[in-house]
Design a protein around this motif. Sequence first.
Motif, mmCIF file in Angstrom:
data_model
loop_
_atom_site.group_PDB
_atom_site.id
_atom_site.type_symbol
_atom_site.label_atom_id
_atom_site.label_comp_id
_atom_site.label_asym_id
_atom_site.label_seq_id
_atom_site.Cartn_x
_atom_site.Cartn_y
_atom_site.Cartn_z
ATOM 1 N N LEU A 1 13.463 -27.089 -36.391
ATOM 2 C CA LEU A 1 13.199 -27.555 -37.753
ATOM 3 C C LEU A 1 12.047 -26.787 -38.382
ATOM 4 N N ALA A 2 11.121 -26.300 -37.562
ATOM 5 C CA ALA A 2 9.960 -25.559 -38.061
ATOM 6 C C ALA A 2 10.316 -24.129 -38.451
ATOM 7 N N GLY A 3 11.569 -23.779 -38.328
ATOM 8 C CA GLY A 3 11.995 -22.421 -38.633
ATOM 9 C C GLY A 3 12.200 -21.644 -37.358
ATOM 10 N N GLY A 4 12.925 -20.606 -37.459
ATOM 11 C CA GLY A 4 13.216 -19.798 -36.285
ATOM 12 C C GLY A 4 14.703 -19.573 -36.158
ATOM 13 N N ARG A 5 15.059 -18.858 -35.142
ATOM 14 C CA ARG A 5 16.453 -18.469 -34.930
ATOM 15 C C ARG A 5 17.237 -19.550 -34.209
ATOM 16 N N VAL A 6 18.521 -19.513 -34.410
ATOM 17 C CA VAL A 6 19.430 -20.370 -33.657
ATOM 18 C C VAL A 6 19.471 -19.851 -32.223
ATOM 19 N N SER A 7 19.370 -20.774 -31.263
ATOM 20 C CA SER A 7 19.410 -20.408 -29.843
ATOM 21 C C SER A 7 20.489 -21.214 -29.144
ATOM 22 N N VAL A 8 21.082 -20.609 -28.139
ATOM 23 C CA VAL A 8 22.036 -21.306 -27.283
ATOM 24 C C VAL A 8 21.377 -21.409 -25.916
ATOM 25 N N ILE A 9 21.179 -22.649 -25.450
ATOM 26 C CA ILE A 9 20.453 -22.906 -24.211
ATOM 27 C C ILE A 9 21.373 -23.581 -23.211
ATOM 28 N N SER A 10 21.340 -23.123 -21.975
ATOM 29 C CA SER A 10 22.125 -23.741 -20.919
ATOM 30 C C SER A 10 21.679 -25.191 -20.726
ATOM 31 N N ALA A 11 22.618 -26.096 -20.543
ATOM 32 C CA ALA A 11 22.301 -27.506 -20.321
ATOM 33 C C ALA A 11 21.445 -27.678 -19.070
ATOM 34 N N SER A 12 21.555 -26.772 -18.109
ATOM 35 C CA SER A 12 20.746 -26.864 -16.890
ATOM 36 C C SER A 12 19.269 -26.588 -17.157
ATOM 37 N N GLU A 13 18.944 -25.939 -18.273
ATOM 38 C CA GLU A 13 17.563 -25.655 -18.657
ATOM 39 C C GLU A 13 16.937 -26.834 -19.411
ATOM 40 N N VAL A 14 17.759 -27.758 -19.893
ATOM 41 C CA VAL A 14 17.292 -28.867 -20.724
ATOM 42 C C VAL A 14 16.933 -30.060 -19.844
ATOM 43 N N LEU A 15 15.697 -30.582 -20.019
ATOM 44 C CA LEU A 15 15.281 -31.781 -19.296
ATOM 45 C C LEU A 15 15.784 -33.037 -19.990
ATOM 46 N N ASP A 16 15.545 -33.118 -21.306
ATOM 47 C CA ASP A 16 16.030 -34.282 -22.040
ATOM 48 C C ASP A 16 16.169 -34.003 -23.526
ATOM 49 N N VAL A 17 16.960 -34.859 -24.159
ATOM 50 C CA VAL A 17 17.175 -34.818 -25.600
ATOM 51 C C VAL A 17 16.936 -36.235 -26.092
ATOM 52 N N THR A 18 15.930 -36.422 -26.938
ATOM 53 C CA THR A 18 15.563 -37.756 -27.401
ATOM 54 C C THR A 18 15.447 -37.783 -28.922
ATOM 55 N N ASP A 19 15.225 -38.968 -29.455
ATOM 56 C CA ASP A 19 15.085 -39.173 -30.912
ATOM 57 C C ASP A 19 16.289 -38.604 -31.660
ATOM 58 N N ILE A 20 17.469 -38.882 -31.130
ATOM 59 C CA ILE A 20 18.703 -38.315 -31.682
ATOM 60 C C ILE A 20 19.146 -39.073 -32.917
ATOM 61 N N GLU A 21 19.448 -38.310 -33.961
ATOM 62 C CA GLU A 21 19.998 -38.878 -35.191
ATOM 63 C C GLU A 21 21.029 -37.899 -35.739
ATOM 64 N N ARG A 22 22.230 -38.405 -35.957
ATOM 65 C CA ARG A 22 23.278 -37.527 -36.489
ATOM 66 C C ARG A 22 22.971 -37.190 -37.943
ATOM 67 N N VAL A 23 23.183 -35.928 -38.302
ATOM 68 C CA VAL A 23 23.001 -35.504 -39.687
ATOM 69 C C VAL A 23 24.367 -35.184 -40.269
ATOM 70 N N GLN A 24 24.566 -35.513 -41.512
ATOM 71 C CA GLN A 24 25.862 -35.336 -42.150
ATOM 72 C C GLN A 24 26.132 -33.885 -42.513
#
Length: 76
Positions: free
Chosen positions: A49-72
Amino acid sequence: MYVETVVQVNERDTYQATVRTRTTTAAGRPGIDALVRFSPTGWLTIKPLAGGRVSVISASEVLDVTDIERVQAYDE
């Protein structure tokens, strides 16, 4: 990877969330506030959200995903 289950997550939708990766946690940095898609399978596509490039990250590198809110829609 832990994904907070406040919403029903699917690969077609875009979400605003906080993503913590193994690399950022090891470096003592906070999670990344980003727009997130849970695709392609086994990967997360994120755009900070702070700006920057789109990245594709392996799920094995991700510890957690929180504060999830779907955007339209997101206008770039």
